[in-house]
Design an enzyme around this catalytic site. Structure first.
Site, PDB file in Angstrom:
ATOM      1  N   SER A  46       0.832  -1.207   0.000  1.00  0.00           N
ATOM      2  CA  SER A  46       0.000   0.000   0.000  1.00  0.00           C
ATOM      3  C   SER A  46       0.862   1.250   0.000  1.00  0.00           C
ATOM      4  O   SER A  46       2.055   1.205   0.290  1.00  0.00           O
ATOM      5  CB  SER A  46      -0.931   0.006   1.212  1.00  0.00           C
ATOM      6  N   LYS A  47       0.229   2.349  -0.328  1.00  0.00           N
ATOM      7  CA  LYS A  47       0.929   3.615  -0.510  1.00  0.00           C
ATOM      8  C   LYS A  47       1.645   4.073   0.757  1.00  0.00           C
ATOM      9  O   LYS A  47       2.632   4.784   0.694  1.00  0.00           O
ATOM     10  CB  LYS A  47      -0.094   4.667  -0.957  1.00  0.00           C
ATOM     11  N   ARG A  48       1.118   3.609   1.894  1.00  0.00           N
ATOM     12  CA  ARG A  48       1.743   4.032   3.155  1.00  0.00           C
ATOM     13  C   ARG A  48       3.191   3.548   3.302  1.00  0.00           C
ATOM     14  O   ARG A  48       3.975   4.138   3.997  1.00  0.00           O
ATOM     15  CB  ARG A  48       0.909   3.539   4.342  1.00  0.00           C
TER      16      ARG A  48
END
Ligand code: GLU
Length: 494
Positions: free
Chosen positions: A260-262
């Protein structure tokens, strides 16, 4: 029937690396089967629209070499244009079409108006949760006749339109990667097909479009598996044949969680900015969740097209391994055309403050040489600044105490003075000079091995490791070598 596949992203602002893989597998499959790969933009969720997102998606895919035959394109004037006989390819331009088809389902009794308020639905969900039941619509509005529903809708009463699932029916489909999947309709929800704003949901639009666009294989991420039984039933409700379904495993991070982008870079644009070559990214991402029979790892697009097969796509998630990506990427950087590489490295060299605009034309050949000797140590191009900084400037910073100690050995000033003298009177400081200079120094000073190589390397670059000395000498050239020797003799050996 010839193969027709599609990549159908929602324009949320960027192409996730998982989306890139979905696009790629669709593309590879289509090319291999002499079929058509098209791009369709699924923008019916009006709350998630991002300005310029469609152009971004098209740009990112073009950059990777995954070219669609049908769909939206960015014209020379920067405006969106379309190609193909099955358009429009942007769902918000197809609203009339969805209305026509939702009417068909209403007429045939496969869909119904639902006037339940948000409050009622929230309460229903909470009650069901509290009782440990699965949360789904209870069918309150199923009994309203179409005639009455149409009147209420015409009078402006807010409503959605839902799919009317039959009770207790087993819905089965055969996924080309996962095999047989079966779900009972009692465990499924009467899916909303048309929202209160008059826009279709993804679930209606995807079916109408895949059917009308002649899609033969739906290749998409595994997050859509739970939706597929609803889709299968909707095909049946329309009286249409469903396409083949292929659900691709998630791309996972090293902790085996969904990428994920995190956790950092996940957008194609992030990798582009870092300086990965598109062919490297494509080659690597093809191997996350798939491998060819012969386990070859470096593959061009042509080879991928030739070797790709859906039956070798793995059922379990593929791990995104940055080290492996870097290994693949380094290979492509070593092999790339040197002028292309130089052109791509120039912005990073500028950003690092090492070169100016005038240098790009005035000293192009020298910059090209810098890139040439630095490229073997690059995993991605934005590393060029760090890698090449040893070639810039008169003054050299010695990297650490160990290097400093090597420089302070008693024989070093004498050695450097002989080197300086040789550099001063050589005809040219080129590869030839670089190749012979150490032999000459050894002969004249009697110094050899590490005692010879290390101090010269450190005096000229400040570092104990780096490119070959022959290359360093050639890149630095006469003037800089002399300046650096003088600087070292004056500043570091006291
Ligand atoms: N618009 C959906 C997405 O962005 C496409 C799913 C599908 O391919 O059916 O994931």
């Amino acid at each position: 029937m010839s193969v027709r596949v599609r990549f159908a992203p929602s324009p949320t602002g960027y192409v996730h690396i998982g989306g890139l893989r979905t696009a790629l597998y669709n593309y590879l499959f289509a090319k291999q089967q002499n079929g058509v790969y098209l791009l369709r933009i699924e923008d019916t969720d009006r709350t998630r629209l991002v300005e310029g997102a469609v152009e971004n998606i098209i740009e990112a895919l073009e950059w990777t070499g995954i070219h669609h035959q049908e769909g939206p394109f960015v014209g020379e004037d920067g405006k969106l244009d379309e190609n193909g006989d099955f358009g429009p390819y942007i769902q918000s331009d197809r609203l009339e079409i969805y209305r026509e088809y939702i009417d068909q389902l209403l007429e045939s009794g496969h869909a119904y108006h639902c006037f339940c308020t948000k409050d009622r639905l929230d309460k229903l969900r909470n009650d069901q949760k509290a009782m440990g039941q699965i949360t789904k619509y209870d069918g309150l509005c199923r009994g309203i006749s179409l005639e009455e529903a149409r009147k209420r809708a015409a009078a402006g009463e807010p409503h959605v339109i839902r799919l009317k699932l039959p009770a207790n029916r087993e819905i089965v489909f055969n996924d080309l990667v996962r095999g047989r999947v079966s779900v009972n309709t009692d465990d499924m929800d009467d899916q909303v097909l048309m929202k209160s704003d008059g826009y279709p949901t993804y679930h209606l639009a995807v079916i109408v479009d895949d059917h009308l666009m002649g899609i033969t294989h739906v290749i998409r991420g595994e997050e859509w598996v739970p939706s597929t039984p609803k889709h299968i039933y909707t095909y049946e409700a329309f009286g249409w044949d469903a396409p083949q379904f292929v659900h691709l495993p998630n791309i996972l991070n090293r902790d085996k969680k969904k990428l994920s982008k995190r956790q950092g870079d996940v957008a194609v644009g992030d990798f582009r900015k870092k300086g990965y070559l598109p062919e490297a990214l494509v080659n690597y991402i093809a191997m996350v969740g798939w491998a060819p029979e012969d386990n070859q790892e470096i593959m061009s697009m042509e080879e991928l097209i030739e070797k790709f097969s859906l039956d070798r796509v793995s059922k379990s998630g593929g791990v995104f391994d940055v080290d492996k990506l870097n290994w693949v990427s380094a290979h492509y950087i070593r092999e790339a055309d040197i002028d292309r590489l130089t052109r791509l490295c120039i912005p990073y060299l500028k950003e690092a403050g090492l070169i100016s605009e005038e240098d790009c034309s005035g000293r192009y050949d020298w910059i090209r040489l810098v890139v040439k000797v630095s490229r073997d140590n690059l995993s991605y191009l934005s590393q060029i600044g760090d890698e090449a900084k040893i070639f810039f400037g008169k003054e050299v910073a010695v990297e650490n105490e160990e290097a400093m100690d090597l420089l302070r050995m008693e024989h070093v000033p004498g050695l450097l003075n002989v080197l300086k003298e040789k550099v001063e009177c050589a005809d040219a400081i080129d590869a030839e000079f670089g190749k012979t200079i150490f032999k000459t120094l050894k002969k004249e000073t009697g110094i050899k091995g590490k005692n010879l190589f290390m101090p010269v390397r450190i005096a000229l670059t400040g570092q104990m490791h780096g490119p070959e000395m022959v290359e360093i000498i050639e890149v630095l050239g006469r003037e800089t070598i002399i300046e650096r020797i003088d600087y070292m003799l004056e500043n570091n050996m006291a």
